[in-house]
Write an enzyme that holds these catalytic residues in place. Sequence first.
Site, PDB file in Angstrom:
ATOM      1  N   HIS A   1      11.621   4.406  12.954  1.00  0.00           N
ATOM      2  CA  HIS A   1      11.916   4.152  11.537  1.00  0.00           C
ATOM      3  C   HIS A   1      12.744   5.323  11.037  1.00  0.00           C
ATOM      4  O   HIS A   1      12.396   6.479  11.279  1.00  0.00           O
ATOM      5  CB  HIS A   1      10.623   4.024  10.730  1.00  0.00           C
ATOM      6  CG  HIS A   1      10.829   3.390   9.388  1.00  0.00           C
ATOM      7  ND1 HIS A   1      11.530   4.018   8.381  1.00  0.00           N
ATOM      8  CD2 HIS A   1      10.461   2.195   8.902  1.00  0.00           C
ATOM      9  CE1 HIS A   1      11.562   3.222   7.322  1.00  0.00           C
ATOM     10  NE2 HIS A   1      10.925   2.102   7.616  1.00  0.00           N
TER      11      HIS A   1
ATOM     12  N   HIS B   1       7.964   3.913  15.351  1.00  0.00           N
ATOM     13  CA  HIS B   1       7.400   2.996  14.361  1.00  0.00           C
ATOM     14  C   HIS B   1       6.914   1.676  14.945  1.00  0.00           C
ATOM     15  O   HIS B   1       5.886   1.139  14.526  1.00  0.00           O
ATOM     16  CB  HIS B   1       8.481   2.730  13.311  1.00  0.00           C
ATOM     17  CG  HIS B   1       8.068   1.880  12.169  1.00  0.00           C
ATOM     18  ND1 HIS B   1       7.099   2.271  11.276  1.00  0.00           N
ATOM     19  CD2 HIS B   1       8.490   0.663  11.748  1.00  0.00           C
ATOM     20  CE1 HIS B   1       6.945   1.329  10.351  1.00  0.00           C
ATOM     21  NE2 HIS B   1       7.769   0.339  10.632  1.00  0.00           N
TER      22      HIS B   1
ATOM     23  N   GLU C   1      15.652  -5.351   2.449  1.00  0.00           N
ATOM     24  CA  GLU C   1      15.559  -4.195   3.345  1.00  0.00           C
ATOM     25  C   GLU C   1      16.746  -4.212   4.294  1.00  0.00           C
ATOM     26  O   GLU C   1      17.521  -5.175   4.322  1.00  0.00           O
ATOM     27  CB  GLU C   1      14.229  -4.231   4.125  1.00  0.00           C
ATOM     28  CG  GLU C   1      13.033  -3.962   3.235  1.00  0.00           C
ATOM     29  CD  GLU C   1      11.707  -4.031   3.976  1.00  0.00           C
ATOM     30  OE1 GLU C   1      11.704  -4.153   5.208  1.00  0.00           O
ATOM     31  OE2 GLU C   1      10.677  -3.977   3.300  1.00  0.00           O
TER      32      GLU C   1
ATOM     33  N   ARG D   1      14.134  -4.894  16.109  1.00  0.00           N
ATOM     34  CA  ARG D   1      13.457  -5.774  15.141  1.00  0.00           C
ATOM     35  C   ARG D   1      14.078  -5.648  13.751  1.00  0.00           C
ATOM     36  O   ARG D   1      14.301  -4.549  13.244  1.00  0.00           O
ATOM     37  CB  ARG D   1      11.984  -5.393  15.051  1.00  0.00           C
ATOM     38  CG  ARG D   1      11.210  -6.155  14.010  1.00  0.00           C
ATOM     39  CD  ARG D   1       9.774  -5.715  13.996  1.00  0.00           C
ATOM     40  NE  ARG D   1       9.651  -4.359  13.528  1.00  0.00           N
ATOM     41  CZ  ARG D   1       9.179  -4.006  12.337  1.00  0.00           C
ATOM     42  NH1 ARG D   1       8.775  -4.926  11.467  1.00  0.00           N
ATOM     43  NH2 ARG D   1       9.080  -2.745  11.998  1.00  0.00           N
TER      44      ARG D   1
ATOM     45  N   ARG E   1      18.123  -0.812  11.347  1.00  0.00           N
ATOM     46  CA  ARG E   1      17.344   0.396  11.596  1.00  0.00           C
ATOM     47  C   ARG E   1      17.817   1.242  12.764  1.00  0.00           C
ATOM     48  O   ARG E   1      17.764   2.468  12.726  1.00  0.00           O
ATOM     49  CB  ARG E   1      15.917  -0.048  11.900  1.00  0.00           C
ATOM     50  CG  ARG E   1      14.944   0.559  10.994  1.00  0.00           C
ATOM     51  CD  ARG E   1      13.633  -0.077  11.194  1.00  0.00           C
ATOM     52  NE  ARG E   1      13.182  -0.562   9.905  1.00  0.00           N
ATOM     53  CZ  ARG E   1      12.001  -1.051   9.701  1.00  0.00           C
ATOM     54  NH1 ARG E   1      11.147  -1.164  10.705  1.00  0.00           N
ATOM     55  NH2 ARG E   1      11.645  -1.441   8.505  1.00  0.00           N
TER      56      ARG E   1
HETATM   57  P1  FAD Z   1      -2.664  -4.152  14.350  1.00  0.00           P
HETATM   58  O1  FAD Z   1      -2.609  -4.476  12.938  1.00  0.00           O
HETATM   59  O2  FAD Z   1      -2.266  -2.786  14.754  1.00  0.00           O
HETATM   60  O3  FAD Z   1      -4.146  -4.400  14.850  1.00  0.00           O
HETATM   61  C1  FAD Z   1      -4.545  -4.017  16.145  1.00  0.00           C
HETATM   62  C2  FAD Z   1      -6.039  -4.159  16.245  1.00  0.00           C
HETATM   63  O4  FAD Z   1      -6.430  -4.025  17.602  1.00  0.00           O
HETATM   64  C3  FAD Z   1      -6.815  -3.113  15.475  1.00  0.00           C
HETATM   65  O5  FAD Z   1      -7.901  -3.757  14.875  1.00  0.00           O
HETATM   66  C4  FAD Z   1      -7.297  -2.162  16.567  1.00  0.00           C
HETATM   67  O6  FAD Z   1      -8.491  -1.504  16.259  1.00  0.00           O
HETATM   68  C5  FAD Z   1      -7.527  -3.151  17.686  1.00  0.00           C
HETATM   69  N1  FAD Z   1      -7.514  -2.542  19.028  1.00  0.00           N
HETATM   70  C6  FAD Z   1      -6.508  -1.872  19.630  1.00  0.00           C
HETATM   71  N2  FAD Z   1      -6.901  -1.493  20.862  1.00  0.00           N
HETATM   72  C7  FAD Z   1      -8.164  -1.932  21.029  1.00  0.00           C
HETATM   73  C8  FAD Z   1      -9.122  -1.835  22.072  1.00  0.00           C
HETATM   74  N3  FAD Z   1      -8.863  -1.184  23.207  1.00  0.00           N
HETATM   75  N4  FAD Z   1     -10.333  -2.405  21.897  1.00  0.00           N
HETATM   76  C9  FAD Z   1     -10.629  -3.045  20.739  1.00  0.00           C
HETATM   77  N5  FAD Z   1      -9.781  -3.157  19.716  1.00  0.00           N
HETATM   78  C10 FAD Z   1      -8.564  -2.610  19.864  1.00  0.00           C
HETATM   79  N6  FAD Z   1       5.784  -4.844   9.527  1.00  0.00           N
HETATM   80  C11 FAD Z   1       6.306  -5.713   8.619  1.00  0.00           C
HETATM   81  O7  FAD Z   1       6.555  -6.878   8.953  1.00  0.00           O
HETATM   82  N7  FAD Z   1       6.515  -5.312   7.337  1.00  0.00           N
HETATM   83  C12 FAD Z   1       6.253  -4.050   6.908  1.00  0.00           C
HETATM   84  O8  FAD Z   1       6.447  -3.722   5.754  1.00  0.00           O
HETATM   85  C13 FAD Z   1       5.745  -3.117   7.853  1.00  0.00           C
HETATM   86  N8  FAD Z   1       5.488  -1.840   7.484  1.00  0.00           N
HETATM   87  C14 FAD Z   1       4.902  -1.007   8.386  1.00  0.00           C
HETATM   88  C15 FAD Z   1       4.534   0.269   7.974  1.00  0.00           C
HETATM   89  C16 FAD Z   1       3.854   1.105   8.825  1.00  0.00           C
HETATM   90  C17 FAD Z   1       3.485   2.501   8.377  1.00  0.00           C
HETATM   91  C18 FAD Z   1       3.536   0.672  10.137  1.00  0.00           C
HETATM   92  C19 FAD Z   1       2.792   1.560  11.084  1.00  0.00           C
HETATM   93  C20 FAD Z   1       3.916  -0.593  10.559  1.00  0.00           C
HETATM   94  C21 FAD Z   1       4.590  -1.442   9.695  1.00  0.00           C
HETATM   95  N9  FAD Z   1       4.957  -2.725  10.082  1.00  0.00           N
HETATM   96  C22 FAD Z   1       5.494  -3.577   9.173  1.00  0.00           C
HETATM   97  C23 FAD Z   1       4.598  -3.243  11.396  1.00  0.00           C
HETATM   98  C24 FAD Z   1       3.338  -4.109  11.265  1.00  0.00           C
HETATM   99  O9  FAD Z   1       2.444  -3.500  10.372  1.00  0.00           O
HETATM  100  C25 FAD Z   1       2.654  -4.307  12.599  1.00  0.00           C
HETATM  101  O10 FAD Z   1       3.575  -4.678  13.581  1.00  0.00           O
HETATM  102  C26 FAD Z   1       1.593  -5.388  12.507  1.00  0.00           C
HETATM  103  O11 FAD Z   1       0.721  -5.124  11.445  1.00  0.00           O
HETATM  104  C27 FAD Z   1       0.818  -5.467  13.801  1.00  0.00           C
HETATM  105  O12 FAD Z   1      -0.271  -6.329  13.628  1.00  0.00           O
HETATM  106  P2  FAD Z   1      -1.228  -6.605  14.859  1.00  0.00           P
HETATM  107  O13 FAD Z   1      -2.282  -7.520  14.372  1.00  0.00           O
HETATM  108  O14 FAD Z   1      -0.434  -7.005  16.028  1.00  0.00           O
HETATM  109  O15 FAD Z   1      -1.832  -5.165  15.240  1.00  0.00           O
HETATM  110  C1  SIN Z   2       9.095  -0.394   5.718  1.00  0.00           C
HETATM  111  O1  SIN Z   2       8.459  -0.635   4.697  1.00  0.00           O
HETATM  112  O2  SIN Z   2      10.128   0.274   5.744  1.00  0.00           O
HETATM  113  C2  SIN Z   2       8.584  -0.938   7.009  1.00  0.00           C
HETATM  114  C3  SIN Z   2       9.042  -2.307   7.192  1.00  0.00           C
HETATM  115  C4  SIN Z   2       8.874  -2.727   8.617  1.00  0.00           C
HETATM  116  O3  SIN Z   2       8.562  -1.925   9.479  1.00  0.00           O
HETATM  117  O4  SIN Z   2       9.075  -3.911   8.875  1.00  0.00           O
END
Ligand code: FAD
Ligand code: SIN
Length: 554
Positions: A264, A373, A136, A408, A312
């Site tokens: 993004h 993003h 990527e 990032r 990015r």
């Molecule tokens: P999340 O997975 O967002 O989980 C947050 C949790 O907190 C959820 O369960 C939510 O319900 C809960 N929550 C929030 N507020 C509250 C509240 N007030 N009370 C109770 N619960 C709450 N990263 C990569 O490394 N590779 C990728 O390919 C990639 N692709 C992506 C594609 C997309 C479309 C998106 C949106 C993001 C992508 N990212 C990628 C980024 C990555 O997915 C996230 O940064 C990562 O998953 C965040 O994980 P997390 O556990 O911190 O939060």
């Molecule tokens: C993507 O698949 O382009 C998202 C990857 C990322 O946000 O890290």
Amino acid sequence: MNEWTGIRPPQAVHRSPFSNMIQSDLLVLGSGIAGLTFALKIAQERPDLKITVLTKTNETESNTRYAQGGVAAVWDFKTDSYQKHIQDTLIAGDGLCDEKIVEIVVKEGPDRVQEIIDWGARFDKKKDTNYDLAKEGGHSENRILHYKDLTGWEMQRTLSEQADLTPNITVLEHYFAIDIITQHHLGHTVTRVTPGIECYGAYALNKETSEIETFLARMTVLATGGAGQVYRNTTNPVIATGDGMAMVYRAKGRIQNMEFVQFHPTALYNPAGDNPAFLVSEAVRGFGGILKTPQGEEFMKKYDERGSLASRDIVARAIDREMKIQGAEYMCLDCRHLDKEGFVAHFPTIYEKCLSIGIDPMKDMIPVTPACHYMCGGIMTDEMGRTSINRLYAAGECTCTGLHGANRLASNSLLEAMVFAHRIYLEVKEKIDATHLPTASIPDWNAQGTTDPKELILITQSTKELKDVMSYYVGIVRSNERLKRATDRLYILYKETEDLYHKTTISPQLCELRNLITMAYLITRSATMRKESRGLHFTTDYPDELGFIDLTIL
Ligand code: FAD
Ligand code: SIN
């Protein structure tokens, strides 16, 4: 309920007979990759501990489940090395990464990836059974492990299934955490410089009963994810409203780097305003997709010699600039020259989504625009995931660990979440036996006020206004004038919303609006304070650090 297995063991909640109080050893807010990785590790190590996970909608709804591209980790040591991954991360971070943290994440990453594989996560393999490592933007080598274009879905599935099978983890769905509990709730004055602020758990709204319950815990882990919903066009699901960061800010904890909002470059052009916008993974460019104008001209080489695979921040700004120069609503991703079989095998979801809106990626160029993003800033944590508040840890997108600096590197965030969940587990394992529930009595939430259903429109309208302000004035290109406008408008929204908050019954929508306003304020204030352009923060008033093309005419 786990949608893949239907498994949901009986959820044992021990309520006090005298109040709405629930006690656990550990409270985890959030059931994405950060929250569940931590919960699983500590639960498996210490079956005697009771771990409660609160999540505001379904257990599996998170940013995690939408991750497409994959997880970056050095896997093939014949071609790749830790040093190369470290270097790529530092270059993307534009001078603001914490080098010690980068080294920790890169070097510990592969073990964490192996752990989730051992829990059952599948990543695509080549015919020779080695992992099919993708590339990527900003990566000098192929090092992204992925499961088609559904990597996050697969990781969330694995973690949720494991959590649901672990008897000492209780996942409570549809519980909206409102605030963490600190000495402030015992009537003490707490300021940003008060030493020794402590966290005793959180108040959370049970969305089914509309009651606010008190969750007491010896230690609390915040894993509430990002805040993409602060902008109108975002790849983040509607749960991403920055709740955890806002809670820590209200509790006088430290937040940093909020000006670095990652857009993004290639969300699917979204004229209907779908929320969220659909992502076209960067891995598509890694697979050979090329950015072009709608007239079919390549333009990325003007901005960076890496072309469509530049980091990015550079690609998003270049697309934004080309759109402005041409007065176009989108730029295009050309995949027509790619092998159809390979494309469909790697990106089945993207392929289907495009077909569903009448675009055949093998015949038509895919229209794309940048969309908010990822939050590089967040709750300040140290190398063990400790926040500035005692007994409170944080992991995942709600944090600022020092890994990402000003921008990032793609696919580093799933890795970061797992590495810090593990480090918090190590820390908690050491400290939990000497940490006790507070002896002072914690008051129930003081629920006052009434809701006039007619006034719900105020919340909806203010949320829309907020997103417009942020999108117009605090987007990819900023200036002193735009930031000043945003600050003035945000202040009005803040005053109106605080007023509403203090006189009406609390609802998730109102809490989310309040949290989004806090996010908007922190992003705008941090952007105003940074008198330079660096990484994701570009301002026409201080373009000096940009170094590749002068955008001041915009
Ligand atoms: P999340 O997975 O967002 O989980 C947050 C949790 O907190 C959820 O369960 C939510 O319900 C809960 N929550 C929030 N507020 C509250 C509240 N007030 N009370 C109770 N619960 C709450 N990263 C990569 O490394 N590779 C990728 O390919 C990639 N692709 C992506 C594609 C997309 C479309 C998106 C949106 C993001 C992508 N990212 C990628 C980024 C990555 O997915 C996230 O940064 C990562 O998953 C965040 O994980 P997390 O556990 O911190 O939060
Ligand atoms: C993507 O698949 O382009 C998202 C990857 C990322 O946000 O890290």
